[in-house]
Enzyme design. Sequence first.
Site, PDB file in Angstrom:
ATOM      1  N   ARG A 261      -4.466 -13.500  -1.028  1.00  0.00           N
ATOM      2  CA  ARG A 261      -4.853 -13.567   0.387  1.00  0.00           C
ATOM      3  C   ARG A 261      -5.570 -14.882   0.725  1.00  0.00           C
ATOM      4  O   ARG A 261      -5.502 -15.346   1.859  1.00  0.00           O
ATOM      5  CB  ARG A 261      -5.700 -12.360   0.778  1.00  0.00           C
ATOM      6  CG  ARG A 261      -4.934 -11.055   0.611  1.00  0.00           C
ATOM      7  CD  ARG A 261      -5.408  -9.950   1.518  1.00  0.00           C
ATOM      8  NE  ARG A 261      -4.798  -8.685   1.143  1.00  0.00           N
ATOM      9  CZ  ARG A 261      -3.550  -8.332   1.397  1.00  0.00           C
ATOM     10  NH1 ARG A 261      -2.750  -9.160   2.038  1.00  0.00           N
ATOM     11  NH2 ARG A 261      -3.081  -7.153   0.997  1.00  0.00           N
TER      12      ARG A 261
ATOM     13  N   SER B 158     -14.402   2.229  -2.455  1.00  0.00           N
ATOM     14  CA  SER B 158     -13.043   1.788  -2.133  1.00  0.00           C
ATOM     15  C   SER B 158     -12.158   3.005  -1.882  1.00  0.00           C
ATOM     16  O   SER B 158     -12.179   3.979  -2.639  1.00  0.00           O
ATOM     17  CB  SER B 158     -12.473   0.980  -3.298  1.00  0.00           C
ATOM     18  OG  SER B 158     -11.077   0.839  -3.162  1.00  0.00           O
ATOM     19  N   SER B 159     -11.362   2.937  -0.823  1.00  0.00           N
ATOM     20  CA  SER B 159     -10.477   4.063  -0.491  1.00  0.00           C
ATOM     21  C   SER B 159      -9.451   4.307  -1.598  1.00  0.00           C
ATOM     22  O   SER B 159      -8.876   5.385  -1.691  1.00  0.00           O
ATOM     23  CB  SER B 159      -9.758   3.794   0.826  1.00  0.00           C
ATOM     24  OG  SER B 159      -8.919   2.663   0.693  1.00  0.00           O
ATOM     25  N   GLN B 160      -9.217   3.291  -2.437  1.00  0.00           N
ATOM     26  CA  GLN B 160      -8.237   3.467  -3.519  1.00  0.00           C
ATOM     27  C   GLN B 160      -8.692   4.516  -4.537  1.00  0.00           C
ATOM     28  O   GLN B 160      -7.873   5.198  -5.135  1.00  0.00           O
ATOM     29  CB  GLN B 160      -7.961   2.132  -4.208  1.00  0.00           C
ATOM     30  CG  GLN B 160      -7.183   1.173  -3.321  1.00  0.00           C
ATOM     31  CD  GLN B 160      -6.999  -0.189  -3.952  1.00  0.00           C
ATOM     32  OE1 GLN B 160      -7.304  -0.397  -5.122  1.00  0.00           O
ATOM     33  NE2 GLN B 160      -6.495  -1.129  -3.193  1.00  0.00           N
TER      34      GLN B 160
ATOM     35  N   ARG C  50     -13.867  -5.716 -12.671  1.00  0.00           N
ATOM     36  CA  ARG C  50     -13.780  -4.856 -11.480  1.00  0.00           C
ATOM     37  C   ARG C  50     -14.085  -3.411 -11.855  1.00  0.00           C
ATOM     38  O   ARG C  50     -13.436  -2.827 -12.716  1.00  0.00           O
ATOM     39  CB  ARG C  50     -12.392  -4.981 -10.827  1.00  0.00           C
ATOM     40  CG  ARG C  50     -12.132  -6.383 -10.307  1.00  0.00           C
ATOM     41  CD  ARG C  50     -10.770  -6.528  -9.676  1.00  0.00           C
ATOM     42  NE  ARG C  50     -10.656  -5.790  -8.419  1.00  0.00           N
ATOM     43  CZ  ARG C  50      -9.571  -5.786  -7.647  1.00  0.00           C
ATOM     44  NH1 ARG C  50      -8.509  -6.484  -8.022  1.00  0.00           N
ATOM     45  NH2 ARG C  50      -9.533  -5.109  -6.526  1.00  0.00           N
TER      46      ARG C  50
ATOM     47  N   ASP D 193      -8.942  -6.117   4.590  1.00  0.00           N
ATOM     48  CA  ASP D 193      -7.980  -7.067   4.022  1.00  0.00           C
ATOM     49  C   ASP D 193      -7.560  -8.168   4.986  1.00  0.00           C
ATOM     50  O   ASP D 193      -6.972  -9.165   4.569  1.00  0.00           O
ATOM     51  CB  ASP D 193      -6.726  -6.341   3.523  1.00  0.00           C
ATOM     52  CG  ASP D 193      -6.938  -5.722   2.146  1.00  0.00           C
ATOM     53  OD1 ASP D 193      -7.933  -6.086   1.481  1.00  0.00           O
ATOM     54  OD2 ASP D 193      -6.116  -4.884   1.738  1.00  0.00           O
TER      55      ASP D 193
ATOM     56  N   GLY E 122      -5.234  -4.429  -8.810  1.00  0.00           N
ATOM     57  CA  GLY E 122      -6.321  -3.466  -8.665  1.00  0.00           C
ATOM     58  C   GLY E 122      -5.849  -2.086  -8.240  1.00  0.00           C
ATOM     59  O   GLY E 122      -6.328  -1.066  -8.745  1.00  0.00           O
TER      60      GLY E 122
ATOM     61  N   SER F 220       0.827  -1.213   0.000  1.00  0.00           N
ATOM     62  CA  SER F 220       0.000   0.000   0.000  1.00  0.00           C
ATOM     63  C   SER F 220       0.859   1.260   0.000  1.00  0.00           C
ATOM     64  O   SER F 220       0.636   2.185  -0.777  1.00  0.00           O
ATOM     65  CB  SER F 220      -0.925   0.018   1.223  1.00  0.00           C
ATOM     66  OG  SER F 220      -1.770  -1.090   1.219  1.00  0.00           O
TER      67      SER F 220
END
EC number: 2.5.1.19
Length: 409
Positions: free
Chosen positions: A364, A144-146, A98, A290, A69, A23
Amino acid sequence: MNLLLQTTHSNLKAEIAVTGSKSETNRLLLLQALFPNVSLANTSNSDDSEVMQKALKGNEEIIDIHHAGTAMRFLTAYFAVQEGREVVLTGSARMHERPVKILVEALEQLGAKISYEKEVGYPPIRIRGQKITASKVTLAANVSSQYISALLLIAPKLENGLELVLEGEITSVPYIKMTLALLNDLDVKTSFEGNIIKVFPKQEVETKEMTVESDWSSASYFFSLAALSSQSSISLTSYKETSLQGDSALVDIYKKMGVETQFEGNKITLTKQKDFKFETINLELNNTPDIAQTIVVTCLGLGIGCHLTGLHTLKIKETDRLEALRIELTKLGANITVTNDSLTLIASNNINHNVKIATYNDHRMAMAFAPLALKVPIIIENAEVVSKSYPDFWEDMKKLGFIISETEV
């Protein structure tokens, strides 16, 4: 590559150097591209970060980011402000499912020129870089914070900076704060008051080296191992007690599962508490989705129940993580139910042996289930998927004494 995981003991002792946070690395790589006099240390060796770095340094028109992503979101914003540059951002089949529409529409509010090559709202997308002078954009706060971080990262280079108005309840606040903290480290002025975030313009920054903290999401698997062990002393480097990463909440969460964390210098040591009294785990994970997979697998291994909420963003990750967890945990004998944003596991002491865990192209899934090998032999399908965020994971598991062998099963 399918791997059979087994162990002959559950007394875990090792010192492991975990790669830099994916990140933080991906945010800093973008900032380095905007401000080339910034240098970076301890960057992530993950596939995602390598893809991001290659895209930022290359000059191809078609940029394939595979399953990454974060790279898709960050690069969409980055190329939107590269005047005179035209690119097509594409990726894997899953990436084409996505959504990017929310981010594209936010950038279009600012004057960006982006079009869809196939299905509206999804990659691949064509971006024609523009000079952007508009400075105000509105976005739903529960996305999404992204998406939010992508806009904030390019903001210093916008002629008039950026005022971002978030509508509704904000999710994943730690990731937004991480982005703002990294901007502040470069002396970019920001403010975050209520639902309004401002980033002020800054064309140049001073020469600086920035060191990436190791990845707390990657540490989660070792917290799980410590919880499921009979005894443990697992040391991990390099971590800070005051971390920018939301997943550092692991320290408090795993305390409820009998794991004590000791900070010393840039190292943490995880130890299993003897005679710990376990209770059902109830957690709201809006800020740390996550680590949901790791937590529920730990609870299964400990024979305790859990109820996890705030998981709506997991449905648009590498796979629909909630559905994937339901399917794979059921194979192991778990009694689990999921909704659009929650997961409930009923306590049980039965775990099926030699179950083959499908990973759904999701790093994950592979790593979250691996610690169960302390309880039963387990097979991880397509185990190489860990390279997305943690290429050395299986080697580090061997350091803890796990017997890992390829299998045709």
